[in-house]
Enzyme design. Structure first.
Site, PDB file in Angstrom:
ATOM      1  N   LYS A  11      15.860  11.605  -5.797  1.00 42.83           N
ATOM      2  CA  LYS A  11      14.958  11.440  -5.002  1.00 42.83           C
ATOM      3  C   LYS A  11      15.166  10.471  -3.709  1.00 42.83           C
ATOM      4  CE  LYS A  11      11.897  12.365  -8.918  1.00 42.83           C
ATOM      5  NZ  LYS A  11      10.700  12.499  -9.178  1.00 42.83           N
ATOM      6  N   HIS A  95      10.626  21.669  -5.208  1.00 43.26           N
ATOM      7  CA  HIS A  95      10.199  20.506  -6.043  1.00 43.26           C
ATOM      8  C   HIS A  95       8.609  20.035  -5.794  1.00 43.26           C
ATOM      9  CE1 HIS A  95       9.706  16.249  -7.788  1.00 43.26           C
ATOM     10  NE2 HIS A  95      11.116  16.689  -8.677  1.00 43.26           N
TER      11      HIS A  95
END
Ligand code: PEP
Length: 251
Positions: A11, A95
């Site tokens: 991330k 995502h």
């Protein structure tokens, strides 16, 4: 047999020195492994440095997102060609943070998926329901829509380069992991959707990763389910030892 795939989604974390240290730590932990595919997905600014430090290892590198054009007036975006240029062979698309925070819908994600594949990247394509959808009884419809609309137009050959990541939104970053049975049910359901909308050969060969609070201590049971072919790991992927333990659980 479907080869398990364990991927770490870093991330928006880590500057260059820390990212390279994590990659080196992983490389040291995983110097010898076979029978499982391992991928790490660092933030784009450190992708090239991470890819260089992993050169010669079996650990592959992934982007976290990309746009459906090669170059041009798309301020702030990245193309698959740029990810490849930096050393990525994979990208994540869809995502739930992209879907929820950045408003990416099924039609856009389908464009991105097709373009990434046509550009020569392999793709981890994420799907998953929110808690509200699960409790409201629409989970099946949501997963079906995300799969049918998201994977629309893919050829049989395209599917060789696609992994689906089932990531229930309520389990991502929350510490609340799906039970092995919940994961198995959703994976079996998703595989069946692919079978009905594409064909049985594609469905049988398609790898489906589970994502959502996977850790070293819950990985083995999740990965032991018949339709769970790997994991997409967020928080626990930021620690070399913990991530390596998840990889070992897949062996
Ligand atoms: C993710 O971001 O894909 C994810 C599954 O995160 P976490 O493992 O932290 O829940």
């Amino acid at each position: 047999m479907r080869t398990p795939i364990i991927a770490g989604n870093w991330k928006m974390n880590k500057l260059t020195a820390d990212a390279v240290a994590l990659a080196e730590g992983l490389n040291a932990q995983l110097s010898e492994f076979s029978g499982v595919e391992v991928v790490v997905s660092p933030v784009a600014t450190v992708l090239s440095a991470v890819a260089s430090s992993l050169e010669g290892s079996a650990i592959e590198v992934s982007g976290q997102n990309c746009y459906h054009a090669e170059s041009g007036a798309y301020t702030g975006e990245l193309s698959p060609q740029m990810l490849k240029d930096a050393g990525a062979t994979w990208t994540i698309i869809g995502h739930s943070e992209r879907r929820q925070i950045f408003g990416e819908n099924d039609a856009l994600l389908n464009e991105k998926l097709k373009f990434a594949l046509a550009s020569g990247l392999k793709v981890m394509f994420c799907i998953g329901e929110t808690l509200e959808e699960r409790e409201g009884g629409t989970m099946g419809a949501v997963l079906t829509r995300q799969l049918v609309d998201g994977l629309a137009g893919l050829s049989d050959a395209d599917f060789e380069n696609v992994v689906v990541a089932y990531e229930p939104v309520w389990a991502i970053g929350t510490g609340v992991v799906a039970t092995p049975q919940q994961a198995e049910d959703a994976h079996a359901f998703s595989r069946n959707v692919v079978k009905e909308n594409f064909n049985a050969t594609i469905a049988d060969g398609l790898r489906i990763q589970y994502g959502g609070s996977v850790k070293a201590d819950n990985a083995a049971e999740l990965l032991g389910q018949a339709n769970v072919d790997g994991a997409l790991v967020g928080g626990a992927a930021l620690d070399a030892e913990g991530f390596a333990a998840i990889v070992r659980a897949a062996l």
